[in-house]
Design an enzyme around this catalytic site. Structure first.
Site, PDB file in Angstrom:
ATOM      1  CE  LYS A  13      19.781  53.512  48.110  1.00  0.00           C
ATOM      2  NZ  LYS A  13      19.913  54.968  48.202  1.00  0.00           N
ATOM      3  CG  ASP A 149      18.315  53.583  44.167  1.00  0.00           C
ATOM      4  OD1 ASP A 149      19.199  54.011  43.394  1.00  0.00           O
ATOM      5  OD2 ASP A 149      17.870  54.219  45.133  1.00  0.00           O
TER       6      ASP A 149
HETATM    7  O1  C5P Z   1      14.774  55.629  38.649  1.00  0.00           O
HETATM    8  P1  C5P Z   1      13.902  56.252  39.678  1.00  0.00           P
HETATM    9  O2  C5P Z   1      12.444  56.036  39.390  1.00  0.00           O
HETATM   10  O3  C5P Z   1      14.248  55.907  41.074  1.00  0.00           O
HETATM   11  O4  C5P Z   1      14.160  57.800  39.551  1.00  0.00           O
HETATM   12  C1  C5P Z   1      13.285  58.788  40.065  1.00  0.00           C
HETATM   13  C2  C5P Z   1      13.641  60.115  39.415  1.00  0.00           C
HETATM   14  O5  C5P Z   1      14.944  60.521  39.839  1.00  0.00           O
HETATM   15  C3  C5P Z   1      13.727  60.064  37.905  1.00  0.00           C
HETATM   16  O6  C5P Z   1      12.477  60.340  37.320  1.00  0.00           O
HETATM   17  C4  C5P Z   1      14.733  61.149  37.610  1.00  0.00           C
HETATM   18  O7  C5P Z   1      14.128  62.405  37.652  1.00  0.00           O
HETATM   19  C5  C5P Z   1      15.686  61.090  38.776  1.00  0.00           C
HETATM   20  N1  C5P Z   1      16.890  60.259  38.509  1.00  0.00           N
HETATM   21  C6  C5P Z   1      17.878  60.760  37.683  1.00  0.00           C
HETATM   22  N2  C5P Z   1      19.010  60.018  37.460  1.00  0.00           N
HETATM   23  C7  C5P Z   1      19.183  58.824  38.058  1.00  0.00           C
HETATM   24  C8  C5P Z   1      18.182  58.315  38.907  1.00  0.00           C
HETATM   25  C9  C5P Z   1      17.052  59.054  39.121  1.00  0.00           C
HETATM   26  O8  C5P Z   1      17.754  61.861  37.153  1.00  0.00           O
HETATM   27  N3  C5P Z   1      20.301  58.136  37.818  1.00  0.00           N
END
Ligand code: C5P
Length: 319
Positions: A13, A149
């Site tokens: 993406k 994502d």
């Molecule tokens: O959800 P994911 O594991 O991809 O997110 C990795 C990190 O990115 C999370 O631990 C958080 O710190 C940050 N994040 C966030 N807000 C989001 C997505 C990710 O703060 N919407």
């Protein structure tokens, strides 16, 4: 005796637009983002065997480039594909032995959703293999715990993505879009980028996003409509941006502005940063301009990929 095999492409993406609102009580941030699936991505081949409930994953990297974490070096519990399988087994009691070949093309840590798309693809494939009968919405809800994502990849196409990443509104993409994606030889940590953004906003006295108390959902919906309409305009007049770009712009001797500058110089009508880095992209008119731009950027030693918008997700193929 090997059982059935399921082959599935897992598209990458691009974030055409990425606004980060305030930090929520659960530590995540609300986002307003335009996600586009592209025709470039990984491929998974999943072979069903006996009924021992084992999962073996092998990875082949097709490109010479490894961005950040190398999947093979990750402990299984951190590997999103492995976690997706475990999650599916937990929900459905599916216990076939699985041999999964992951053909990686998308650089890790590049902001192109490679790992998230792989995880979504595994769930979509297992749904077919196990005959679980989940719909896309069920799979999206199930997958949200794997990463912000992941739900997008249950739908693909173009979407206005809000919430933590789990609220999706499909968008029309009126014209064919051609991209040159450029990834430097390093990955960018999402958690670190969010922390840098929080710190920068803390120093600047906070951010009055649409998530602030008192705004309600009305302005956010209007803003979404505005972004959806803007997608119909010429790329050269798009108002899209990425909130991570200002906080990452000074890193690695200004490599992000340099990559975007090169893309502009090579004829891109619009350039942006995808996700929280490390990839940048340029939007080009269909034709030879994109190929010429890609050749020019490869000379700088970047990983460069020419790709197009992918309107619908590929279906799992049973063999
Ligand atoms: O959800 P994911 O594991 O991809 O997110 C990795 C990190 O990115 C999370 O631990 C958080 O710190 C940050 N994040 C966030 N807000 C989001 C997505 C990710 O703060 N919407």
């Amino acid at each position: 005796m090997p059982g059935r095999t399921c082959r599935l492409d897992a598209p990458a993406k691009i974030n055409l637009h990425l606004e980060v609102e305030d930090r929520r009580a659960d530590g995540y941030h609300n986002l307003i983002s335009i996600f586009l699936a592209v025709s470039f991505g990984d491929t998974l081949v999943i072979e069903e065997n006996g009924a021992g409930g084992t999962t073996a994953i092998t990875m082949e990297r097709e490109t010479g480039l490894s961005g950040g974490d190398d999947l093979a070096a990750l402990p299984p519990e951190k590997n999103l594909v492995f976690r997706a399988v475990e999650l599916f087994r937990e929900k459905t009691r599916y216990n076939r032995d699985l041999a999964i070949r992951l053909i990686k093309r998308v650089p890790a840590g590049g902001g192109l959703g490679g790992g998230s798309s792989d995880a979504a693809a595994v769930l979509r494939a297992l749904n077919v293999l196990a005959g679980a009968g989940y719909g896309r919405d069920d799979l999206a809800a199930l997958s949200a715990c794997l990463g912000s994502d992941v739900p997008f990849f249950m739908y693909g196409g173009a979407a206005l993505v809000t919430g933590r990443g789990e609220i999706m509104r499909p968008l029309d993409v009126p014209a064919p879009l051609c991209f040159v994606m450029v990834t430097p030889r390093f990955g960018s940590s999402t958690a670190r980028a969010f922390a840098l953004l929080d710190a920068a906003r803390g120093r600047a006295g906070g951010n009055a996003g649409y998530g602030d108390a008192g705004y309600g959902d009305g302005p956010r919906a209007h803003h979404g409509d505005y972004l959806a309409r803007a997608l119909g305009a010429e790329p050269s007049s798009w108002p899209f941006y990425n909130d991570f770009l200002p906080v990452l712009a000074g890193e690695q001797d200004g490599i992000y502005p340099r990559m975007m500058g090169e893309l502009h110089a090579a004829g891109a009508a619009f350039t942006g940063l995808s996700g929280s880095g490390s990839s940048c992209f340029g939007v080009f008119p269909p034709g030879t301009a994109a190929r010429r731009a890609a050749a020019r950027l490869k000379k700088h030693g970047f990983f460069v990929q020419t790709t197009i918008f992918l309107a619908s997700m590929p279906d799992p193929m049973l063999q």
